[in-house]
Enzyme design. Structure first.
Site, PDB file in Angstrom:
ATOM      1  N   HIS A  72      21.189  20.983  35.375  1.00 20.98           N
ATOM      2  CA  HIS A  72      22.406  21.741  35.855  1.00 20.98           C
ATOM      3  C   HIS A  72      23.362  20.763  36.792  1.00 20.98           C
ATOM      4  CE1 HIS A  72      21.987  26.310  34.432  1.00 20.98           C
ATOM      5  NE2 HIS A  72      21.801  25.417  33.702  1.00 20.98           N
ATOM      6  N   TYR A 201      28.173  32.847  39.952  1.00 22.02           N
ATOM      7  CA  TYR A 201      28.150  33.637  41.130  1.00 22.02           C
ATOM      8  C   TYR A 201      29.504  34.498  41.318  1.00 22.02           C
ATOM      9  CZ  TYR A 201      23.952  31.251  42.633  1.00 22.02           C
ATOM     10  OH  TYR A 201      22.701  30.766  42.805  1.00 22.02           O
ATOM     11  N   PRO A 295      17.555  35.429  47.888  1.00 20.54           N
ATOM     12  CA  PRO A 295      17.483  34.643  46.750  1.00 20.54           C
ATOM     13  C   PRO A 295      18.737  33.847  46.361  1.00 20.54           C
ATOM     14  CG  PRO A 295      17.439  36.770  46.045  1.00 20.54           C
ATOM     15  CD  PRO A 295      17.279  36.868  47.425  1.00 20.54           C
ATOM     16  N   LYS A 299      16.632  29.231  47.540  1.00 18.84           N
ATOM     17  CA  LYS A 299      16.015  28.185  48.388  1.00 18.84           C
ATOM     18  C   LYS A 299      14.538  28.348  48.350  1.00 18.84           C
ATOM     19  CE  LYS A 299      18.992  25.633  49.001  1.00 18.84           C
ATOM     20  NZ  LYS A 299      18.886  24.893  47.978  1.00 18.84           N
ATOM     21  N   TYR A 387      22.865  23.468  48.193  1.00 22.55           N
ATOM     22  CA  TYR A 387      22.454  24.006  47.091  1.00 22.55           C
ATOM     23  C   TYR A 387      21.538  23.007  46.300  1.00 22.55           C
ATOM     24  CZ  TYR A 387      22.415  27.273  43.090  1.00 22.55           C
ATOM     25  OH  TYR A 387      22.129  28.060  42.320  1.00 22.55           O
TER      26      TYR A 387
END
Length: 394
Positions: A72, A201, A295, A299, A387
């Site tokens: 991704h 998100y 979550p 991580k 991220y």
């Protein structure tokens, strides 16, 4: 039985450590309290950072990941009916993440350990760690109906927050920092193709939502729900309807998720926790035994992998030079990165979720931060760098 490194916990961190030690010529024994089938089916994380993928490849566990994992290059943030894509490679100098379920990581590492590595004992429950402050700690465990003792040069606890390793550290020798969040996640696994090829998100007044995936035909989706929620109160149709509402785009009012059979449904409480230091005598804590993150920032598994990568390097340094310098620095080295990941996970969580007690002022602050990410390359780069994973010495 004696070994150089006794590893308690046969999850991804314990197995990765054993594999890295084996390739460095260091013997170890892994004790896992559950049976193999349970360990290989235990659903957890699905996002792997660049450094985690690199470590799995270096350990010889990258073949199936490369064949079946889904790389991704970004995520999409949705708020107020708008969408913003964060382009990871463009903002980080080429780093990305992979979707590859923890169950698959574990299967790969179990197969390698059983074929080439040291002992991996399933249904071997560690009941106590003794003599941690000596040069010969002992793990007392039960296996095949008998109590046995494994003596070690070092014990690594990869057995989680409630594991026996943490309990072996005197309370006077550790500090625990914790935060509990006033909401949980209702997660489902569904036989439905993902609606988008990257994670979504979403921030909304109805609460947070996340559209993720496990494969091109399996979706992983989450809804923010109150703490104490019973999954039975959320029949499948209600879950799908709420996901559609929270993920909606004003520019595309007909946008809908692809629905399918829900195969799993569970509620996940959310909290943050850090234990300092991550070492006591010859005991070293790794993964959830030392820290827990919500979550939202993906991580958990990656922090655990980072811990054991640092540990493996330290043990290899000791093996080659006789110096404990890197082992002595283990806790400080890892905690610098842990606290950055804790902050990132906290920021993602509090920015994207609707706190039941928050005011309209708080909501406007969240929207302002999401607007900042949408319009500022610097803010977007900060998100992307965290991220995809910070360097292991940060």
């Amino acid at each position: 039985m004696h070994t150089t490194v006794g590893i308690i916990g046969g999850g991804p961190s314990g197995l990765l450590l054993a594999r890295l030690l084996h390739r460095a010529g260091i013997d170890s024994v892994v004790l896992e309290s559950r049976d193999r089938a349970y360990v290989e089916q235990r659903q957890r994380a699905g996002i792997l950072e660049q450094a985690t993928v690199d470590a799995l490849r270096a350990a010889g566990a990258g073949a199936r990941l490369d064949a079946e994992g889904l790389p991704h290059d970004g995520i999409e943030l949705r708020h107020e009916g708008r969408a913003t894509r964060v382009d990871f490679p463009a903002l980080t100098g080429g780093r990305r993440v992979w979707v590859y379920a923890q169950t698959e990581v574990v299967k790969d590492l179990v197969a390698l350990q059983l074929a080439e590595g040291g002992p991996l004992l399933f249904e071997a429950e560690a009941v106590a760690v003794e003599d941690a402050d000596t040069d010969r700690p002992r793990i007392r465990y039960t296996h095949e109906g008998r109590q046995q003792i494994l003596t070690c040069d070092y014990v690594v606890g990869c057995d989680g927050y409630h594991g026996v390793t943490r309990r072996a550290v005197p309370a006077t020798e550790q500090r625990i920092f914790e935060r509990t969040y006033p909401y949980s996640w209702l997660g489902i696994l569904a036989d439905a193709p993902p609606v988008y090829d990257e994670l979504i998100y979403a921030h909304s007044e109805r609460g947070f939502a996340l559209a993720s995936m496990r494969s091109p035909s399996v979706s992983r989706l989450y809804l923010q729900v109150p703490n104490g929620t019973d999954p039975a109160d959320w029949p499948d149709e209600r879950v799908w309807d709420e996901l559609d509402a929270r993920l909606a785009l004003s520019a595309d009012p007909g946008w809908r998720l692809t629905r399918g059979t829900v195969t799993q449904k569970a509620v996940l409480p959310m909290r943050s926790s850090v234990t300092e230091p991550m070492r006591f005598g010859r005991i070293l804590l790794a993964g959830d035994a030392a820290h827990i993150v919500p979550p939202t920032g993906a991580k958990g598994l990656n922090l655990a992998a980072a811990d054991v990568i640092v540990l493996a390097r330290a043990f290899a340094h000791l093996h080659k030079t006789g110096s404990t310098e890197l082992l002595d620095a283990y806790s400080d080295t890892c905690l610098r990165r842990v606290w950055r990941a804790e902050h990132f996970s906290y920021a993602m969580t509090t920015t994207l979720h609707a706190d039941p007690a928050q005011s309209p002022f708080d909501t406007r602050l969240q929207q302002s931060q999401l607007d900042r990410i949408a319009t500022s390359p610097h803010a977007a780069a900060e998100l992307a760098e965290n991220y995809t994973g910070l360097p292991l010495d940060v």
